[in-house]
Structures are given as structure tokens and as C-alpha cells.
Design an enzyme around this catalytic site. Structure first.
Site, short mmCIF file in Angstrom:
data_model
loop_
_atom_site.label_atom_id
_atom_site.label_comp_id
_atom_site.label_asym_id
_atom_site.label_seq_id
_atom_site.Cartn_x
_atom_site.Cartn_y
_atom_site.Cartn_z
N ASN A 90 0.81 -1.41 0.16
CA ASN A 90 -0.02 -0.10 -0.03
C ASN A 90 0.97 1.14 -0.05
O ASN A 90 0.42 2.18 -0.58
CB ASN A 90 -0.81 0.04 1.09
N SER A 99 -3.55 2.61 -8.76
CA SER A 99 -4.36 3.75 -8.95
C SER A 99 -5.12 3.84 -10.39
O SER A 99 -4.18 3.61 -11.23
CB SER A 99 -3.84 4.94 -8.67
N TYR A 110 3.47 9.99 -10.98
CA TYR A 110 2.56 8.78 -10.56
C TYR A 110 2.03 8.04 -11.40
O TYR A 110 1.93 6.62 -11.07
CB TYR A 110 1.64 9.73 -9.84
N LYS A 121 2.53 3.72 -11.32
CA LYS A 121 1.41 2.99 -10.93
C LYS A 121 1.18 1.96 -12.26
O LYS A 121 0.93 0.68 -12.13
CB LYS A 121 0.23 3.65 -10.77
#
Ligand SMILES: NC(=O)c1ccc[n+]([C@@H]2O[C@H](COP(=O)([O-])OP(=O)(O)OC[C@H]3O[C@@H](n4cnc5c(N)ncnc54)[C@H](OP(=O)(O)O)[C@@H]3O)[C@@H](O)[C@H]2O)c1
Length: 251
Positions: free
Chosen positions: A92, A142, A165, A169
Site C-alpha cells: 500500500n 490507482s 505517479y 502505477k
């Protein structure tokens, strides 16, 4: 009686990791949740808060910074000594705003925490997962990492650039596919999971209010989604990129 499901949650002192730690510990007296935290100060506070809520299961704290090999190695050594098995890894921990200032260093830092760390941690834990009767890896990804979604114009989130980001991901999603295809023969189940747009500290304390205004929900809803995977309710979707409350993303 010793707990019979040992679960590691990384980034457990805040947001989704915090709520997930509680939800999993509360779900069963047979669950033991190891809260992996890079700061022992923050981790101790989080552990004490969750223990005060008296979940049916148990919780403990483990120092774990997923961005360094040394921290991963000592965390794996400690889980091996304390439990000798791992049933569930919830990868996580993640960042969206790296501290590095140069463009290249910022890209590298995000990749390191969000993609390299989860893969290397999972690989280091495979021997312990192999000892489980029901091994599971949940990579908290995500929707911003979906390449298919990035190509759809004018939808919620399409104004978010965040290449660092999004790329990290997308790379994490490939780690999910590789971990699953390389290891499914001995029974490990692997998913990428999008926790939804929820109120956490991911984009800083000051952005929490913005998230609320934009209709972001509590990260407790993400925790429910992770609990469902742990409890086998999403088994038919193993090896895919799933969302809360059912539903799936294209990679
Ligand atoms: N919130 C959302 O809407 C949303 C949406 C999609 C995906 N996600 C994903 O959900 C996951 C959890 O994020 P969150 O929203 O709950 O944010 P958060 O409240 O900021 O929590 C992130 C956690 O990750 C930890 N962390 C960061 N770098 C780490 C490292 N190198 N090693 C170990 N732990 C580290 C943080 O520790 P510190 O407290 O020490 O910094 C914190 O505990 C992330 O992977 C994020 O990408 C969130």
C-alpha cells in the site's frame, strides 16, 4: 491460540493503510496485522490508536521503508523469525509528490517507492508466502496508472498530469501481472487494486479539504475493498486490475 492469518500492510500509519490495518484486524480474531511503517514514531502512534479500538484480531509494528533493500531485508528477517509465514501482503505504501527537486530524480524517487519497492518486497516475501495455505498479494495501484483510462479525454481526473505517479502505477500494474504469471503455479493470488479517490494525506494535509469538496469518500471504503479481496470475494478476478465495490479497470 496463534493467529492463523498473518497480514503485512505497508504504509500502515496513514490513510488507506491505517484504515485497512484496522479493518483487517477487526474482521477476525484469527487475523494478525503487521503494520509496516517507515517512521517508528508515527507507527507507534498509529498502532496505539488502533489497539485502543480493541479489534478482535491483533496488530504489531514493523519498521519498513520500501525504498531501500536494507529495510526490506531486515523486515523480512523479522517476519520470518516472528511468524515463519505470511498469508497476505498489502503493498500500500506510496507517494505522489516526491521530495527530489530535479525532474529526473523526482521520476526515479516515485518509481522507487511505488513500483520497485512493492515488487522487491513481494519477491523477498515469496518464501514466506509459499508457506501459506492461501497466499495473496494486493498491490494498491490507482486508476491514474491505467494507460487505457489516460487516453480517454474529458473525464474526472483527466486534467491530472502527474506523469511520475501515473508511470509508477502503470509499472506497478506490470509487477502485478509478472508476480501473478511467474508464481500462480504454486497458488499465490495477485491483484492490482484501485482504492478510489479518497481523503488521505497522499497529496498533503492542505489538499484534504479539496478532496472532501470534490466528493472524495473516506479511506475506510478502500479498506472494505481490501478486506473483500482478503476474504476471497474477488477471487474470480485474480490477476486483474480491480476497483472498490466491484468493477475493473483496463490496464
Ligand atoms: N488517496 C487516494 O485517493 C488514492 C487513490 C488511488 C491510489 N492511492 C494509493 O493508495 C496508497 C496509500 O496512499 P494514501 O492515499 O493512504 O496516502 P497517505 O495517507 O499519504 O499514506 C501513504 C503511506 O505510505 C507511506 N510511505 C510513503 N513512502 C514510503 C516508503 N518509502 N516506505 C514505506 N512507507 C512509505 C507513508 O508513510 P509516511 O506517513 O511516513 O509518509 C504513509 O504511511 C498509495 O499507494 C496511493 O498511491 C490513493
Amino acid at each position: 491460540m496463534a493467529p492463523n492469518r498473518v497480514i503485512l500492510v505497508t504504509g500502515a500509519n496513514s490513510g488507506i493503510g491505517y484504515d485497512t490495518s484496522y479493518a483487517l484486524a477487526a474482521a477476525s480474531a484469527n487475523n494478525h496485522v503487521i503494520m509496516g511503517c517507515r517512521s517508528l514514531t508515527k507507527g507507534t502512534k498509529a498502532l496505539e490508536e488502533l489497539q485502543a479500538r480493541k479489534p478482535a484480531g491483533t496488530l504489531s509494528l514493523l519498521e519498513l521503508d520500501v525504498s531501500t533493500d536494507e529495510s526490506i531485508a531486515s523486515a523480512v528477517e523479522k517476519i520470518t523469525a516472528d511468524h515463519g509465514v505470511l498469508d497476505v501482503l498489502v503493498n500500500n505504501a506510496g507517494i505522489i509528490f516526491p521530495r527530489a527537486e530535479s525532474r529526473r530524480a523526482a521520476l526515479a524517487e516515485t518509481m522507487n517507492v511505488n513500483a520497485f519497492g512493492p515488487l522487491l518486497l513481494a519477491e523477498a516475501l515469496l518464501p514466506l508466502l509459499k508457506k501459506s495455505e492461501d497466499p495473496r498479494i494486493i498491490n494498491v495501484s490507482s486508476g491514474l496508472g491505467s494507460i487505457s483510462e489516460r487516453l480517454v479525454p474529458d473525464q474526472f481526473g483527466s486534467d491530472i498530469t502527474a506523469e511520475n505517479y501515473r508511470m509508477s502505477k502503470a509499472a506497478m500494474n506490470m509487477a502485478t501481472a509478472c508476480l501473478y504469471m511467474n508464481n500462480r503455479a504454486w497458488g499465490v493470488k495477485v491483484w492490482s487494486f484501485c482504492p478510489g479517490y479518497v481523503v488521505t494525506n497522499l497529496s498533503g494535509e492542505e489538499d484534504r479539504e479539496n478532496r472532501v469538496k470534490q466528493g472524495a469518500e473516506s479511506s475506510e471504503t478502500s479498506a472494505v475493498g481490501i478486506l473483500e479481496i482478503v476474504e476471497g470475494k474477488r477471487d474470480a478476478e485474480v490477476g486483474t486490475f480491480i476497483q472498490r465495490r466491484g468493477g475493473r479497470y483496463d490496464w
